[in-house]
Design a protein around this motif. Structure first.
Motif, mmCIF file in Angstrom:
data_model
loop_
_atom_site.group_PDB
_atom_site.id
_atom_site.type_symbol
_atom_site.label_atom_id
_atom_site.label_comp_id
_atom_site.label_asym_id
_atom_site.label_seq_id
_atom_site.Cartn_x
_atom_site.Cartn_y
_atom_site.Cartn_z
ATOM 1 N N ILE A 397 -11.714 6.899 4.202
ATOM 2 C CA ILE A 397 -11.310 7.314 5.547
ATOM 3 C C ILE A 397 -11.182 8.832 5.607
ATOM 4 C CG2 ILE A 397 -9.394 7.271 7.193
ATOM 5 C CD1 ILE A 397 -8.905 4.357 6.295
ATOM 6 N N LEU A 398 -10.561 9.405 4.600
ATOM 7 C CA LEU A 398 -10.368 10.858 4.573
ATOM 8 C C LEU A 398 -11.690 11.597 4.458
ATOM 9 C CD1 LEU A 398 -7.250 11.084 2.192
ATOM 10 C CD2 LEU A 398 -7.297 11.034 4.697
ATOM 11 N N ARG A 399 -12.609 11.024 3.718
ATOM 12 C CA ARG A 399 -13.935 11.635 3.566
ATOM 13 C C ARG A 399 -14.736 11.589 4.864
ATOM 14 N NH1 ARG A 399 -15.723 8.746 -1.424
ATOM 15 N NH2 ARG A 399 -15.439 10.117 -3.204
ATOM 16 N N SER A 400 -14.597 10.494 5.584
ATOM 17 C CA SER A 400 -15.489 10.238 6.718
ATOM 18 C C SER A 400 -15.104 10.988 7.979
ATOM 19 C CB SER A 400 -15.527 8.726 7.015
ATOM 20 O OG SER A 400 -14.243 8.272 7.419
ATOM 21 N N ASP A 401 -13.860 11.496 8.057
ATOM 22 C CA ASP A 401 -13.395 12.147 9.284
ATOM 23 C C ASP A 401 -12.923 13.559 8.975
ATOM 24 O OD1 ASP A 401 -12.275 12.967 11.647
ATOM 25 O OD2 ASP A 401 -11.226 11.071 12.047
ATOM 26 N N PRO A 402 -13.753 14.575 9.230
ATOM 27 C CA PRO A 402 -13.390 15.959 8.886
ATOM 28 C C PRO A 402 -12.268 16.540 9.727
ATOM 29 C CG PRO A 402 -15.461 15.906 10.106
ATOM 30 C CD PRO A 402 -15.110 14.484 9.799
ATOM 31 N N SER A 403 -11.845 15.834 10.761
ATOM 32 C CA SER A 403 -10.751 16.346 11.593
ATOM 33 C C SER A 403 -9.369 16.030 11.008
ATOM 34 C CB SER A 403 -10.842 15.757 12.997
ATOM 35 O OG SER A 403 -10.575 14.364 12.980
ATOM 36 N N ILE A 404 -9.318 15.207 9.966
ATOM 37 C CA ILE A 404 -8.026 14.778 9.412
ATOM 38 C C ILE A 404 -7.404 15.883 8.559
ATOM 39 C CG2 ILE A 404 -6.871 13.149 7.855
ATOM 40 C CD1 ILE A 404 -8.909 11.053 8.709
ATOM 41 N N ARG A 405 -6.112 16.096 8.766
ATOM 42 C CA ARG A 405 -5.286 16.935 7.905
ATOM 43 C C ARG A 405 -4.161 16.059 7.365
ATOM 44 N NH1 ARG A 405 -9.473 19.189 9.107
ATOM 45 N NH2 ARG A 405 -9.590 21.424 9.489
ATOM 46 N N VAL A 406 -4.089 15.908 6.074
ATOM 47 C CA VAL A 406 -3.058 15.068 5.467
ATOM 48 C C VAL A 406 -1.754 15.844 5.369
ATOM 49 C CG1 VAL A 406 -2.336 13.970 3.315
ATOM 50 C CG2 VAL A 406 -4.637 13.588 4.191
ATOM 51 N N VAL A 407 -0.670 15.184 5.772
ATOM 52 C CA VAL A 407 0.676 15.724 5.587
ATOM 53 C C VAL A 407 1.359 14.848 4.544
ATOM 54 C CG1 VAL A 407 2.886 16.247 6.661
ATOM 55 C CG2 VAL A 407 0.781 16.541 7.975
ATOM 56 N N LEU A 408 1.538 15.378 3.322
ATOM 57 C CA LEU A 408 2.181 14.619 2.261
ATOM 58 C C LEU A 408 3.685 14.722 2.416
ATOM 59 C CD1 LEU A 408 0.172 15.253 -1.017
ATOM 60 C CD2 LEU A 408 0.302 13.182 0.356
ATOM 61 N N ASN A 409 4.325 13.603 2.657
ATOM 62 C CA ASN A 409 5.745 13.566 2.990
ATOM 63 C C ASN A 409 6.528 12.973 1.821
ATOM 64 O OD1 ASN A 409 8.205 13.510 4.278
ATOM 65 N ND2 ASN A 409 7.749 11.688 5.485
ATOM 66 N N TYR A 410 7.255 13.836 1.092
ATOM 67 C CA TYR A 410 8.001 13.366 -0.057
ATOM 68 C C TYR A 410 9.429 13.879 -0.025
ATOM 69 C CZ TYR A 410 3.560 11.964 -2.123
ATOM 70 O OH TYR A 410 2.369 11.371 -2.356
ATOM 71 N N GLU A 411 10.301 13.143 -0.698
ATOM 72 C CA GLU A 411 11.687 13.569 -0.848
ATOM 73 C C GLU A 411 11.768 14.578 -1.997
ATOM 74 O OE1 GLU A 411 14.160 12.758 1.232
ATOM 75 O OE2 GLU A 411 12.623 11.680 2.364
ATOM 76 N N PRO A 412 12.783 15.429 -1.997
ATOM 77 C CA PRO A 412 12.941 16.384 -3.098
ATOM 78 C C PRO A 412 13.013 15.692 -4.452
ATOM 79 C CG PRO A 412 14.446 16.899 -1.307
ATOM 80 C CD PRO A 412 13.835 15.566 -0.978
ATOM 81 N N VAL A 413 12.886 16.448 -5.506
ATOM 82 C CA VAL A 413 12.914 16.019 -6.900
ATOM 83 C C VAL A 413 11.597 15.352 -7.295
ATOM 84 C CG1 VAL A 413 14.069 14.670 -8.698
ATOM 85 C CG2 VAL A 413 15.430 15.801 -6.934
ATOM 86 N N TYR A 414 11.172 14.322 -6.581
ATOM 87 C CA TYR A 414 9.918 13.644 -6.902
ATOM 88 C C TYR A 414 8.686 14.398 -6.390
ATOM 89 C CZ TYR A 414 12.668 9.433 -7.924
ATOM 90 O OH TYR A 414 13.551 8.532 -8.458
ATOM 91 N N SER A 415 8.847 15.264 -5.423
ATOM 92 C CA SER A 415 7.722 15.770 -4.636
ATOM 93 C C SER A 415 6.635 16.431 -5.470
ATOM 94 C CB SER A 415 8.225 16.755 -3.574
ATOM 95 O OG SER A 415 8.901 17.841 -4.184
ATOM 96 N N VAL A 416 7.005 17.269 -6.426
ATOM 97 C CA VAL A 416 5.998 17.996 -7.206
ATOM 98 C C VAL A 416 5.126 17.023 -7.974
ATOM 99 C CG1 VAL A 416 5.654 19.620 -9.103
ATOM 100 C CG2 VAL A 416 7.376 20.089 -7.348
ATOM 101 N N TYR A 417 5.707 16.044 -8.602
ATOM 102 C CA TYR A 417 4.956 15.130 -9.450
ATOM 103 C C TYR A 417 4.064 14.209 -8.629
ATOM 104 C CZ TYR A 417 8.400 17.165 -12.401
ATOM 105 O OH TYR A 417 9.166 18.092 -13.050
ATOM 106 N N GLN A 418 4.595 13.682 -7.534
ATOM 107 C CA GLN A 418 3.785 12.800 -6.705
ATOM 108 C C GLN A 418 2.658 13.563 -6.014
ATOM 109 O OE1 GLN A 418 7.021 11.023 -4.389
ATOM 110 N NE2 GLN A 418 6.765 9.125 -5.545
ATOM 111 N N THR A 419 2.930 14.771 -5.592
ATOM 112 C CA THR A 419 1.875 15.564 -4.960
ATOM 113 C C THR A 419 0.771 15.890 -5.954
ATOM 114 O OG1 THR A 419 3.444 16.524 -3.388
ATOM 115 C CG2 THR A 419 1.368 17.696 -3.710
#
Length: 599
Positions: A397-419
């Motif tokens: 889905i992300l590949r097929s639509d060049p208009s998409i901008r992903v917003v990665l929404n994470y809680e603190p502490v975990y955010s760096v590793y999950q991102t």
């Protein structure tokens, strides 16, 4: 299962009654800014620093007089019941380091002071290494005799001519300058060694430390590391810059002691350092299911096709639409709210269900609404996700639509590793969708918020991860969060939005009132976006430490200032009362005075 925080294993360094490295805690420290010859003031300030949490206290020692007086300072502190180890900071004169070994628990030396010859040929290089050995080995033996530890402290901009001639003023040069001395320590089995490689440029500092760690590992060295961002400045900017640089390393387990260098009273540095360390250690007992992202990395993904700098999204769901004209955000997120000013010049992000092709507005999708993406026609579609890694269906889905901008929404502490996991999966799948970093906090203390966000966002931005930032905090204060985002981006060298001040924290060598001067210079120049101005207390921390500054204001003597353009001194020994005005005149003369600069 893998722990998301694992500290690098190091050897133990004995520093008085406060060992460092191994399984000992990350130590925090500061440096006195009074004259080392003013014994009473030095003792009083030391006590304030110790009471604020300092585990080591450093003093400058320009000559043998200062080095010897450290013994008196230490004795008075002991008599008052304070056992905190003292550190002598030596510049220029290796002989002073020899004297200091008798009077303090640790001596900091700069390798750049042990050899200054410019050499090219291999034979000349080898001869200079022999000279270093002739001077450095007797110093190690003095330290061994007196039970004194050392710190080999390399600073960006103060490398020897010999190193610069071969490597340039680069991370490679800084790391090699340090390794030359560490090899001698290892050969002589002198283990009480701490290492630092510092810069006011957070990217240079982080890359250099990582390179040095790799070099030490390759040569079976486990010496502990002292971390610091030199000349970080003051106020919010100094705190955020320190958190971005040191946080990017601490979060990967690199660092055994830290010093937050602020142009403020030294006791003000210690609570900041403690907050940084405590936030890092929140990760200590958390395990992570996917272990493929371990340690530091240098990944980059393609950014917005039509934007070369990371964007800033501001949370305006509370209906507060005040805008700072100096740093307006790029998008305002209003959630389901559609009652916003019709003349708002900044694009609006509206939750998809309430978006109806309004001019100047873009739809914001949540993960449960992915199936609706193909049905909406918009230049940009913002898709909020929080999954640890995208599956094949999502990647397609992300590949097929060049208009998409992903917003990665994470809680603190975990955010760096999950991102990192998410971005690594995108890279492996060949997907270059822009990724905006979002993290959510619940902080009532502005300093806590800024330090935590600087670590969480900064660690990723330093690695080139993130095409935008979206800081959300409850309670909401858009003025605070917007300012914090711009400061983090500037500290990570990802987006320059204002003047940068590379100001030293001051020490016993400082030749003028640093804090008052910084305030005056900021008042005169803060509108010069993109300009870098170094404000240095003395010649020791002058041209070298402000290595990449455009202009420099450097203490040349009591009541006297020298002004620099780059590394070149252009005006010498100006009366202090005229110096700020003359600095403004110099900037005008060189054509760098204006509302916008594009450095």
């Amino acid at each position: 299962m893998t722990k998301i925080y694992q500290r690098r294993q190091t050897s133990v360094v004995n520093i008085g009654n406060t060992p460092m490295g191994g399984s000992y805690p990350i130590r925090i420290q500061s440096m006195s800014n009074v004259s080392t010859m003013d014994t009473d003031a030095a003792v009083a300030q030391s006590i304030r620093m110790i009471d604020a949490g300092a585990e080591y206290i450093r003093f400058t020692a320009q000559s043998g007089r200062e080095a010897r007086n450290l013994g008196h300072i230490r004795q008075l502190l002991r008599e008052k019941g304070y056992q905190t180890p003292l550190v002598a900071d030596i510049h220029f004169t290796p002989k002073v380091a020899d004297i200091a070994t008798e009077h303090v628990e640790k001596v900091r030396i700069n390798p750049g002071n042990y050899t200054k010859q410019t050499v090219c040929a291999t034979a000349d290089w080898d001869r200079e290494i022999r000279k270093i050995r002739e001077r450095f080995i007797p110093f190690l033996e003095l330290c061994r005799r007196h039970g004194t530890a050392i710190r080999i402290g390399v600073n960006h901009g103060s490398l020897s001519e010999r190193i610069v001639n071969r490597f340039g003023d680069t991370p490679e040069g800084m790391a090699e300058s340090c390794m030359e001395f560490l090899r001698i320590c290892k050969e002589k089995e002198f283990d009480d060694v701490v290492v630092s490689v510092k810069s006011s440029n957070t990217v240079v500092m982080v890359r250099t430390v990582r390179l040095l760690v790799q070099k030490m590992q390759s040569e079976a060295m486990q010496y502990p590391l002292h971390l610091g961002v030199t000349e970080a400045g003051d106020d919010e900017e100094g705190r955020i810059k320190s958190a971005v640089g040191m946080g990017a390393l601490l979060i990967d387990g690199i660092g055994d002691t830290i010093r937050v260098s602020l142009s403020e009273a030294p006791e003000a540095e210690l609570p900041v350092a403690r907050k940084l360390v405590d936030y890092i250690l929140e990760r200590e007992h958390i395990e992570f299911k996917d272990s493929k992202i371990q340690g530091f990395r240098d990944s980059k993904i393609q950014g917005f096709e039509d934007a070369k700098i990371p964007v800033v999204i501001s949370d305006r769901r509370n209906g507060d639409f005040r805008i700072d004209p100096m740093n307006p955000p790029d998008f305002l997120y209003v959630g389901l709210e559609t009652d916003y000013p019709s003349d708002m010049p900044i694009p609006i992000l509206i939750d998809m269900e309430n978006w109806h092709h309004q001019p100047g507005a873009y739809p914001y999708f949540h993960a449960t609404e992915i199936d609706k993406l193909p049905k909406i026609n918009a230049a940009y579609k913002f898709l909020e996700l929080s999954c640890p890694a995208p599956d094949d269906t999502l990647v397609e889905i992300l590949r097929s639509d060049p208009s998409i901008r992903v917003v990665l929404n994470y809680e603190p502490v975990y955010s760096v590793y999950q991102t990192r996991m998410f971005v690594q999966s995108l890279i492996e799948a060949g997907c270059n969708v822009p990724v905006i970093l979002r993290c959510n906090y619940h902080e009532t203390d502005p300093e806590h918020l800024q330090l935590k966000a600087a670590i969480d966002f900064g660690a990723l931005l330093i690695d080139g991860i993130g095409n935008g930032v979206f800081l959300v905090n409850e309670p909401t204060d858009p003025c605070l969060t917007d300012r914090t985002m711009f400061n983090i981006l500037q500290a990570a060298r990802a987006r320059i939005s204002k003047t940068e001040y590379i100001s030293c924290p001051g020490c016993g060598r400082t030749l003028y009132n640093l804090q008052t001067t910084i305030t005056r210079i900021k008042a005169a120049t803060s509108h010069l976006k993109g300009l870098k101005i170094g404000i240095m207390g003395c010649i020791v921390n002058g041209p070298g430490e402000m290595a990449d500054a455009d202009y420099g204001y450097v203490g040349a003597g009591r009541g006297r200032i020298s002004l620099y353009k780059g590394k070149v001194c252009v005006l010498k020994n100006i009366p202090e009362e005229e110096a700020v005005e003359r600095l403004v005149g110099l900037i005008r003369e060189k054509g760098d005075w204006g509302e916008l600069l594009n450095n």
